[in-house]
Design an enzyme around this catalytic site. Structure first.
Site, PDB file in Angstrom:
ATOM      1  N   TRP A 182      39.315 -96.294 -73.614  1.00  0.00           N
ATOM      2  CA  TRP A 182      40.151 -97.283 -74.298  1.00  0.00           C
ATOM      3  C   TRP A 182      39.386 -98.594 -74.169  1.00  0.00           C
ATOM      4  CZ3 TRP A 182      42.712-101.889 -73.259  1.00  0.00           C
ATOM      5  CH2 TRP A 182      43.688-102.271 -74.194  1.00  0.00           C
ATOM      6  N   HIS A 193      70.527-119.007 -86.212  1.00  0.00           N
ATOM      7  CA  HIS A 193      69.619-120.030 -85.663  1.00  0.00           C
ATOM      8  C   HIS A 193      68.180-119.779 -86.086  1.00  0.00           C
ATOM      9  CE1 HIS A 193      72.893-121.678 -83.405  1.00  0.00           C
ATOM     10  NE2 HIS A 193      73.140-120.504 -82.863  1.00  0.00           N
ATOM     11  N   ARG A 247      45.414 -91.725 -72.096  1.00  0.00           N
ATOM     12  CA  ARG A 247      44.953 -92.964 -71.455  1.00  0.00           C
ATOM     13  C   ARG A 247      43.989 -93.751 -72.331  1.00  0.00           C
ATOM     14  NH1 ARG A 247      45.814 -92.386 -65.830  1.00  0.00           N
ATOM     15  NH2 ARG A 247      44.342 -94.050 -65.394  1.00  0.00           N
ATOM     16  N   GLU A 306      55.111 -99.879 -82.616  1.00  0.00           N
ATOM     17  CA  GLU A 306      54.088 -99.076 -81.923  1.00  0.00           C
ATOM     18  C   GLU A 306      53.548 -97.950 -82.790  1.00  0.00           C
ATOM     19  OE1 GLU A 306      54.786 -98.540 -77.183  1.00  0.00           O
ATOM     20  OE2 GLU A 306      56.413 -97.833 -78.438  1.00  0.00           O
ATOM     21  N   ASN A 338      36.804 -96.400 -64.855  1.00  0.00           N
ATOM     22  CA  ASN A 338      38.098 -96.845 -65.374  1.00  0.00           C
ATOM     23  C   ASN A 338      38.422 -98.144 -64.652  1.00  0.00           C
ATOM     24  OD1 ASN A 338      41.481 -95.749 -64.629  1.00  0.00           O
ATOM     25  ND2 ASN A 338      40.798 -97.129 -66.207  1.00  0.00           N
ATOM     26  N   GLY A 339      38.739 -99.199 -65.441  1.00  0.00           N
ATOM     27  CA  GLY A 339      39.044-100.491 -64.841  1.00  0.00           C
ATOM     28  C   GLY A 339      38.256-101.577 -65.543  1.00  0.00           C
ATOM     29  N   CYS A 350      41.547 -95.475 -70.009  1.00  0.00           N
ATOM     30  CA  CYS A 350      40.380 -94.649 -69.793  1.00  0.00           C
ATOM     31  C   CYS A 350      40.725 -93.510 -68.826  1.00  0.00           C
ATOM     32  CB  CYS A 350      39.184 -95.413 -69.233  1.00  0.00           C
ATOM     33  SG  CYS A 350      38.654 -96.764 -70.286  1.00  0.00           S
ATOM     34  N   LYS A 410      59.492 -99.544 -80.626  1.00  0.00           N
ATOM     35  CA  LYS A 410      59.122 -98.193 -81.072  1.00  0.00           C
ATOM     36  C   LYS A 410      58.577 -98.236 -82.497  1.00  0.00           C
ATOM     37  CE  LYS A 410      59.549 -95.662 -77.828  1.00  0.00           C
ATOM     38  NZ  LYS A 410      58.966 -96.822 -77.259  1.00  0.00           N
ATOM     39  N   GLU A 440      64.041-102.407 -77.852  1.00  0.00           N
ATOM     40  CA  GLU A 440      63.305-101.150 -77.684  1.00  0.00           C
ATOM     41  C   GLU A 440      63.120-100.456 -79.033  1.00  0.00           C
ATOM     42  OE1 GLU A 440      61.456 -99.827 -75.641  1.00  0.00           O
ATOM     43  OE2 GLU A 440      61.451 -97.713 -76.187  1.00  0.00           O
ATOM     44  N   LYS A 459      48.766 -94.857 -73.160  1.00  0.00           N
ATOM     45  CA  LYS A 459      50.024 -94.618 -72.459  1.00  0.00           C
ATOM     46  C   LYS A 459      50.041 -95.259 -71.079  1.00  0.00           C
ATOM     47  CE  LYS A 459      53.635 -91.442 -71.849  1.00  0.00           C
ATOM     48  NZ  LYS A 459      54.471 -92.356 -72.614  1.00  0.00           N
TER      49      LYS A 459
END
Ligand code: G6P
Length: 615
Positions: free
Chosen positions: A75, A511, A27, A495, A100-101, A2, A492, A488, A610
């Site tokens: 968000w 395995h 955000r 995402e 925000n929070g 947010c 990517k 990574e 982000k």
């Protein structure tokens, strides 16, 4: 998550607020809203589901004009993305709040307020805040007193912006956990979740400390600390530029940021390498006055804590640190570390890695470390003056410039560069073999050029990505420090292209994951010329002999022949010390082009943000 913006000015603030929201969209971007106090002293609000542009479009046909306002991009945590859940939330048509929070005890508060007759319009945790403020105000408090009084009722994290049509000459803000900054103008003042939001209007900022409340007028800022005492905070002049937020010739920020890596890496190296030594570029001291050099001499164990892509940078660094020094290094995701008991360790150096410096779990883990006790804390971060840098003893900055794309690219590779610099400084402090130190320096000096050479393979990687359009799954393999590189790469891909991707150390194939291998499962691997190359090649044969299709980024010396079911992109010769950094780049491009082909929202992938400022 947010984003918050607010303004009190002598000119209409709507455009300033909307520009701020656009700059904070990284955000959160599932809905947005804005509230102003107009010339008739009425509170007016507009909200829209979707990106900030949807709000802008609404406001074109129904403009809101006022000199005081607050705005928010969301968000979703509590309550799905819907207009009624979008901020600002309003009570009694006269007070509006952006938040925000997360308010953890909102359910209890909601029941209490409902019993007193307050009606709830949303499913959010935020709405309790605005009703609590309204209640306090209706009992005779002014807005500042009301906000201060309700803080004791809130459990959780918050950054708040509050306006009331009874008090059109100021806005009230409060911070606990979530970040908030004041931007200082001439006869006008602003608030934002970060400075990026406010760079078009000012470059002078005051960062709120945890527990602070402030009353912001056009000409005056009155700040109060956690105890309610009047307090002064430093004014910080920022050199951050607005330019880095422009797309230029690129279609997406992610593509631009991938291509900015040579410069970002160079900037992170500049002034930090001599011919035969690393230059100390760690700022800060411990509470008892120890310098970084003293701490690095004493340290006998390292703990790295981070989230997401930054966590992967930490995993790679563990291989480097343990291969070049005798200092053991652990790496853990912050959301686990913060709730796990660890025995205090006297000579432990705790390193937090974060692009934003505002990730809630990383900050909470750091807080916990400080309570448990350690030798020192050091943050590697891309945002000066972020919460993480301010809370740590030492800071080593990455100089990637602003990263806008949600999927981290240049922030990641510059973190790796910073970690190599830290390794070099640690080796110097431990009086390691000079030849090894110089070897590291030689590798780093070649890095920007080698990354550029990999970027030249852009078109070949774009062609390779076409094979992934109709895939639902992908497997990434690596050995040694290339295993976290594979992790990574998988992160990517998932995402931004929404393809399910997993990473395995290639030696673990037999395995379990080998059972998944068929011609529908692309297997992506990185094969630099390292000591584990031959082992990796044997693992790849295991895949090929079972009909798997391989996509390999390989050193020429790997001598892997192109054949059916093997697609190879040859990489330049790369020193082993920097191979993990360079080999991360083609995986970024592969994900990028796959996402572009699939038509996803590359820079703002669904459900993500982000800067994750909630737990
Ligand atoms: C989010 C972002 C990731 C990032 C992670 C940690 O999940 O989408 O790109 O790696 O947060 O963020 P930090 O700012 O602490 O590096």
């Amino acid at each position: 998550m947010c984003g918050i913006v607010g303004a009190i000015a002598q000119r209409p603030v709507t455009e300033i607020l909307l520009e701020g929201l656009s700059r904070l969209e990284y955000r959160g971007y599932d809905s947005a809203g804005l509230a102003i106090i107009n010339a008739d002293q009425h509170l007016q609000r507009e909200r829209a589901v979707g990106k900030v542009v949807a709000l802008k479009n609404k406001l074109k046909s129904k403009p809101l004009i006022g000199l005081l306002g607050i705005a928010h991009t969301r968000w979703a945590t509590h309550g799905k993305p819907a207009e009624r859940n979008a901020h600002p939330h309003v009570s009694n048509n006269r007070i509006a709040v952006v938040h925000n929070g997360i308010i953890e005890n909102y359910e209890v508060l909601r029941e209490e307020l409902k019993a007193e007759g307050y009606q709830f319009e949303s499913d959010t945790d935020t709405e309790v805040i605005v009703h609590l403020i309204e209640k306090a105000e209706s009992q005779g408090m002014n807005l500042l007193e009301a906000v201060m009084s309700i803080k004791t009722r809130l459990r959780g994290a918050y950054a708040l912006g509050v306006i009331s049509n009874d008090e059109p000459d100021h806005l009230i803000i409060a911070r606990h956990g979530s970040p908030l900054v004041i931007g200082l103008g001439l006869g006008e003042n602003f608030i934002g979740s970060d400075i990026q939001a406010l760079l078009p209007v000012t470059n002078r900022f005051i960062y709120l400390e945890n527990g602070d409340t402030a009353q912001i007028s056009r000409y005056e800022i009155a700040l109060y600390d956690v105890t309610g005492e009047s307090v002064e905070r430093d004014i910080v002049q920022s050199n951050a530029s607005m330019g880095s937020c422009e797309l230029g010739e690129y279609r997406h920020f992610m593509h631009k940021e991938i291509f900015e890596q040579p410069q970002a890496i160079q900037a992170t190296l500049d002034g930090r390498l001599e011919a035969d030594a690393f230059v100390n570029c760690i700022s800060g001291t411990t509470a008892n006055g120890q310098t970084a050099q003293q701490v690095l001499k004493e340290v006998d164990e390292i703990q790295i804590i981070a989230c997401g892509t930054s966590y992967h940078a930490g995993l790679i660094a563990r291989y480097w640190i343990e291969s070049m020094t005798d200092v053991p290094c652990n790496v853990e995701v912050a959301s686990e570390y913060r709730y796990r008991r660890q025995p205090p360790k006297k000579n432990l150096l705790v390193i937090t890695l974060s692009q934003s410096g505002e990730t809630a779990d990383t900050l909470a883990a750091l807080e916990k470390v400080k309570q448990t006790g350690c030798l020192a804390t050091l943050s590697i971060c891309n945002v000066p003056e972020s919460s993480l840098t301010r809370e740590s003893d030492f800071t080593l900055m990455t100089l990637a410039g602003a990263e806008i794309g949600v999927a981290s690219t240049k922030a990641f590779t510059t973190q790796l560069v910073a970690l190599q610099i830290l390794l070099g400084l640690l080796m110097q402090a431990k009086q390691a073999d000079q030849a090894k130190i110089e070897h590291l320096i030689t590798g780093l000096k070649q890095l920007p050029l080698l990354v550029e050479q990999v970027l030249d393979r852009d078109t070949a990687i774009e062609t390779m990505a076409e094979d992934f359009i109709d895939k639902n799954n992908a497997l990434f393999l690596g050995r040694g420090e290339q295993y976290p590189v594979a992790m990574e790469g998988a992160l990517k891909l998932k995402e931004i292209s929404y393809i399910h991707a997993e990473a395995y150390p290639a030696g673990e194939l037999k395995h379990g994951p080998l059972a998944l291998v068929d011609n529908e499962m692309p297997i992506i691997t990185v094969a630099p010329n390292t000591v584990l190359l031959e082992k990796l090649k044997s693992n790849l044969e295991e895949v090929r002999s079972r009909g798997g299709v391989l996509y390999i980024f390989a050193d020429k010396a790997a001598k892997i022949a192109k054949q059916d079911n093997i697609h190879i992109i040859e990489m330049p010769a790369i020193p082993e010390s920097i191979a993990a950094i360079v080999y991360s780049v083609p995986l970024q491009l592969l994900s990028y082009y796959t996402a572009v082909f699939k038509g996803t929202d590359v820079d703002k992938p669904r459900n993500l943000a982000k800067s994750v400022t909630v737990e």
